[in-house]
Design a protein around this motif. Structure first.
Motif, PDB file in Angstrom:
ATOM      1  N   ALA A  24       0.819  -1.211   0.000  1.00 13.14           N
ATOM      2  CA  ALA A  24       0.000   0.000   0.000  1.00 13.14           C
ATOM      3  C   ALA A  24       0.855   1.265   0.000  1.00 13.14           C
ATOM      4  CB  ALA A  24      -0.935   0.002   1.220  1.00 13.14           C
ATOM      5  N   CYS A  25       2.087   1.158   0.483  1.00 11.95           N
ATOM      6  CA  CYS A  25       2.997   2.313   0.526  1.00 11.95           C
ATOM      7  C   CYS A  25       3.761   2.495  -0.780  1.00 11.95           C
ATOM      8  CB  CYS A  25       3.970   2.167   1.690  1.00 11.95           C
ATOM      9  SG  CYS A  25       3.198   2.395   3.308  1.00 11.95           S
ATOM     10  N   GLY A  26       3.530   1.646  -1.766  1.00 12.85           N
ATOM     11  CA  GLY A  26       4.144   1.862  -3.068  1.00 12.85           C
ATOM     12  C   GLY A  26       5.206   0.866  -3.462  1.00 12.85           C
ATOM     13  N   GLU A  31       9.697  -6.519  -4.967  1.00  7.74           N
ATOM     14  CA  GLU A  31      10.665  -5.975  -4.020  1.00  7.74           C
ATOM     15  C   GLU A  31      10.480  -6.530  -2.613  1.00  7.74           C
ATOM     16  OE1 GLU A  31      11.320  -1.512  -5.888  1.00  7.74           O
ATOM     17  OE2 GLU A  31       9.628  -1.882  -4.541  1.00  7.74           O
ATOM     18  N   ILE A  32       9.457  -7.334  -2.394  1.00  5.35           N
ATOM     19  CA  ILE A  32       9.127  -7.832  -1.054  1.00  5.35           C
ATOM     20  C   ILE A  32       9.203  -9.353  -1.061  1.00  5.35           C
ATOM     21  CG2 ILE A  32       7.432  -7.824   0.810  1.00  5.35           C
ATOM     22  CD1 ILE A  32       6.176  -5.364  -0.514  1.00  5.35           C
ATOM     23  N   GLN A  33       9.866  -9.906  -0.071  1.00  5.03           N
ATOM     24  CA  GLN A  33       9.981 -11.362   0.077  1.00  5.03           C
ATOM     25  C   GLN A  33       9.445 -11.759   1.439  1.00  5.03           C
ATOM     26  OE1 GLN A  33      11.344 -13.749  -2.111  1.00  5.03           O
ATOM     27  NE2 GLN A  33      10.665 -15.278  -0.652  1.00  5.03           N
ATOM     28  N   GLN A  98      15.801   6.666   0.825  1.00  2.00           N
ATOM     29  CA  GLN A  98      14.465   7.122   1.214  1.00  2.00           C
ATOM     30  C   GLN A  98      13.487   5.956   1.322  1.00  2.00           C
ATOM     31  OE1 GLN A  98      12.805  10.000  -1.451  1.00  2.00           O
ATOM     32  NE2 GLN A  98      10.992  10.377  -0.204  1.00  2.00           N
ATOM     33  N   GLU A  99      13.524   5.040   0.347  1.00  2.00           N
ATOM     34  CA  GLU A  99      12.650   3.867   0.411  1.00  2.00           C
ATOM     35  C   GLU A  99      13.036   2.963   1.575  1.00  2.00           C
ATOM     36  OE1 GLU A  99      12.339   1.723  -3.181  1.00  2.00           O
ATOM     37  OE2 GLU A  99      11.270   3.310  -4.267  1.00  2.00           O
ATOM     38  N   ARG A 100      14.327   2.872   1.851  1.00  2.00           N
ATOM     39  CA  ARG A 100      14.761   2.035   2.973  1.00  2.00           C
ATOM     40  C   ARG A 100      14.191   2.557   4.285  1.00  2.00           C
ATOM     41  NH1 ARG A 100      18.475   1.446   6.931  1.00  2.00           N
ATOM     42  NH2 ARG A 100      19.137   3.601   6.705  1.00  2.00           N
ATOM     43  N   GLU A 101      14.241   3.894   4.496  1.00  2.77           N
ATOM     44  CA  GLU A 101      13.696   4.467   5.727  1.00  2.77           C
ATOM     45  C   GLU A 101      12.187   4.271   5.795  1.00  2.77           C
ATOM     46  OE1 GLU A 101      14.904   8.515   5.832  1.00  2.77           O
ATOM     47  OE2 GLU A 101      17.028   8.063   6.235  1.00  2.77           O
ATOM     48  N   ARG A 102      11.506   4.363   4.648  1.00  3.89           N
ATOM     49  CA  ARG A 102      10.060   4.140   4.637  1.00  3.89           C
ATOM     50  C   ARG A 102       9.735   2.696   5.011  1.00  3.89           C
ATOM     51  NH1 ARG A 102       6.926   4.029  -0.317  1.00  3.89           N
ATOM     52  NH2 ARG A 102       8.802   4.848  -1.300  1.00  3.89           N
ATOM     53  N   ALA A 103      10.517   1.749   4.507  1.00  2.00           N
ATOM     54  CA  ALA A 103      10.294   0.341   4.853  1.00  2.00           C
ATOM     55  C   ALA A 103      10.544   0.091   6.338  1.00  2.00           C
ATOM     56  CB  ALA A 103      11.191  -0.549   4.000  1.00  2.00           C
ATOM     57  N   VAL A 104      11.587   0.703   6.897  1.00  3.36           N
ATOM     58  CA  VAL A 104      11.885   0.543   8.328  1.00  3.36           C
ATOM     59  C   VAL A 104      10.739   1.078   9.175  1.00  3.36           C
ATOM     60  CG1 VAL A 104      13.411   1.306  10.185  1.00  3.36           C
ATOM     61  CG2 VAL A 104      14.388   0.557   8.008  1.00  3.36           C
ATOM     62  N   ASP A 105      10.192   2.230   8.780  1.00  2.00           N
ATOM     63  CA  ASP A 105       9.084   2.821   9.538  1.00  2.00           C
ATOM     64  C   ASP A 105       7.865   1.902   9.542  1.00  2.00           C
ATOM     65  OD1 ASP A 105       7.709   5.176  10.826  1.00  2.00           O
ATOM     66  OD2 ASP A 105       6.492   4.998   9.021  1.00  2.00           O
ATOM     67  N   VAL A 106       7.538   1.308   8.389  1.00  2.00           N
ATOM     68  CA  VAL A 106       6.395   0.400   8.305  1.00  2.00           C
ATOM     69  C   VAL A 106       6.629  -0.832   9.174  1.00  2.00           C
ATOM     70  CG1 VAL A 106       5.097  -1.129   6.773  1.00  2.00           C
ATOM     71  CG2 VAL A 106       5.665   1.188   6.029  1.00  2.00           C
ATOM     72  N   MET A 107       7.820  -1.419   9.080  1.00  2.00           N
ATOM     73  CA  MET A 107       8.101  -2.652   9.832  1.00  2.00           C
ATOM     74  C   MET A 107       8.051  -2.406  11.337  1.00  2.00           C
ATOM     75  SD  MET A 107      11.084  -4.550   7.662  1.00  2.00           S
ATOM     76  CE  MET A 107      10.691  -5.383   6.119  1.00  2.00           C
ATOM     77  N   ASN A 108       8.547  -1.264  11.781  1.00  2.00           N
ATOM     78  CA  ASN A 108       8.539  -0.987  13.217  1.00  2.00           C
ATOM     79  C   ASN A 108       7.133  -0.767  13.747  1.00  2.00           C
ATOM     80  OD1 ASN A 108      11.298  -1.214  13.531  1.00  2.00           O
ATOM     81  ND2 ASN A 108      11.698   0.958  13.159  1.00  2.00           N
ATOM     82  N   ARG A 109       6.229  -0.272  12.894  1.00  2.00           N
ATOM     83  CA  ARG A 109       4.849  -0.062  13.346  1.00  2.00           C
ATOM     84  C   ARG A 109       4.154  -1.376  13.685  1.00  2.00           C
ATOM     85  NH1 ARG A 109       4.042   3.747   8.980  1.00  2.00           N
ATOM     86  NH2 ARG A 109       2.476   2.363   8.070  1.00  2.00           N
ATOM     87  N   ALA A 190      -5.181   0.987   3.573  1.00  2.00           N
ATOM     88  CA  ALA A 190      -6.058   0.345   2.586  1.00  2.00           C
ATOM     89  C   ALA A 190      -5.912  -1.165   2.684  1.00  2.00           C
ATOM     90  CB  ALA A 190      -5.703   0.814   1.175  1.00  2.00           C
ATOM     91  N   VAL A 191      -7.021  -1.872   2.727  1.00  2.00           N
ATOM     92  CA  VAL A 191      -7.028  -3.332   2.793  1.00  2.00           C
ATOM     93  C   VAL A 191      -7.979  -3.865   1.730  1.00  2.00           C
ATOM     94  CG1 VAL A 191      -6.468  -3.417   5.246  1.00  2.00           C
ATOM     95  CG2 VAL A 191      -8.855  -3.337   4.553  1.00  2.00           C
TER      96      VAL A 191
END
Length: 413
Positions: A24-26, A31-33, A98-109, A190-191
């Motif tokens: 949902a974040c783009g 890119e996701i495993q 920038q994408e790496r920081e966005r991924a870290v933020d999502v995972m920590n949530r 979004a789900v």
């Protein structure tokens, strides 16, 4: 793997939610495993199989870390061991910082596992490294392993809290009591909620129509005649041929197509307001003035009550412990224990914490106006969280006695 982010989660559903949020974040699906790819842990292989072919976890982490040096091998061992113990791993290949920081933020949530803490816990239990021949843990083994981790983590936090408090007291001569308040934050994501799938197919059905067809037939008849020949008859006396053809009609079938209906598919967006009802906690600190006659009793009781876990202390607030400073004499508790539990064996020390817990809870703001029937479910939840080794049904009479002794509503049991 400079911009590769790896997160470990204790349930497949939790990891699946992380992957959906990343999409949902783009981030693209390529890119996701997610490992394992399904919630069926029985199909996951933990090492090398057959004639040296890599499979499952082994192949995935070798491709991720490369195994080129000792640090890579350590990373491989830790994450592979986490999956062997029932965890799931989400990996994101970010294109830039920038994408790496966005991924870290999502995972920590989504409360990613602190893999360093897990590794320390495993090593304290004798784990020395990943063994590719070791089998996957069963569900019961996973539950036991995580219970031990939770218990050790709680004890570690309690030790740190007590050490910090002692340090503050020694260095500055004062005790700092933090007032903690929770805040409620509500976001949205979004789900997938379902949808429609439309199929187009051909069907046939028999039809029947009627048509009138006309046919012509030639009839030839001979009649005997006996009369004189006329001049016309004589002129017809020559060779020749006369033709008369038969005709008939036959059906001709043709088909024409007509549009008789349209199916229109579209989406309609609506908005609604949903009220989120939850609770936030805040510690309340009450200050009670005590006379000189209360000091000795207060000091003795406070020392005994520090045997309760740090988690329980944080939930009820430091000031609640002052309310337990009623008396250092536990003879009343021992008398009740002898009457209620003495014949079943065991020691009074096994129930002492339960008596103290009941008296502490009853003196707190949280429970002081509650009846036992109303307060028991919440007190049971706190007890089972802080004392997993002690069953509630075994000690609840002691907790109730301790609570009713403070409130003055003791009953005969």
């Amino acid at each position: 793997m400079e911009n590769t982010v790896v997160g470990v989660y204790d349930s497949y559903a939790q990891a699946q939610n992380v992957m959906n949020e990343l999409l949902a974040c783009g981030f693209s699906r390529d890119e996701i495993q997610l490992s394992p790819e399904t919630s069926d842990r029985t199909s996951t292989q933990t090492g090398d199989a057959g004639s040296g072919q890599h499979s499952g976890i082994g192949h995935f982490f070798r491709s991720l870390f490369g195994m080129e040096d000792e640090e890579d091998r350590q990373h491989h061992d830790i994450y592979a061991e986490a999956m062997r113990r029932g965890s799931c791993v989400v990996t994101v290949y970010a294109a830039n910082e920038q994408e790496r920081e966005r991924a870290v933020d999502v995972m920590n949530r989504f409360d990613a596992v602190d893999i360093s803490e897990r590794e320390s816990q495993w090593r304290s239990q004798g784990w020395t490294g990943y063994d590719q021949s070791a089998p996957m843990l069963s569900d019961s083994e996973i539950e036991k392993d995580r219970a031990l981790y939770g218990q050790s983590r709680t004890q570690s936090m309690d030790t740190q809290d007590m050490g910090t408090q002692h340090m503050d007291t020694q260095q500055s001569g004062e005790t700092r009591i933090p007032v903690v308040q929770e805040e409620l934050r509500v976001g949205k994501r979004a789900v997938q909620r379902g949808g429609v799938r439309i199929y187009q197919r051909m069907t046939e059905k028999p039809v029947q129509e009627s048509v009138q067809l006309r046919e012509e037939h030639v009839n030839v008849e001979r009649h005997p005649v006996d009369q004189p020949a006329t001049e016309a008859d004589m002129n017809a006396l020559k060779e020749g041929a006369i033709e008369m053809r038969e005709t008939a009609e036959e059906p001709v079938v043709s088909k024409t197509a007509r549009v008789v209906e349209e199916v229109v598919v579209g989406k309609e967006a609506t908005e609604r307001t949903e009220n989120i009802n939850d609770t936030v906690r805040r510690t309340e600190v009450d200050v009670e003035q005590m006379g000189a006659s209360d000091r000795s009793a207060t000091g003795a009781t406070t020392a005994a009550d520090t045997s309760m876990t740090g988690a329980g202390m944080r939930d009820m607030g430091r000031s609640d412990y002052a309310d337990t400073a009623m008396t250092s004499d536990d003879s009343d508790y021992r008398t009740h224990w002898q009457n209620a539990y003495g014949t079943s064996g065991g020691r009074y020390e096994d129930y002492d914490a339960a008596y103290r817990y009941g008296s502490t809870a009853a003196g707190s703001e949280r429970y002081k106006n509650y009846r036992w029937e109303d307060a028991e479910p919440s007190m049971r939840s706190d007890w089972e969280r802080d004392h997993p080794e002690s069953a509630w049904d075994k000690v609840k009479d002691a907790v109730r006695y301790g609570a009713e002794r403070v409130t003055g509503r003791q009953q005969r049991h």
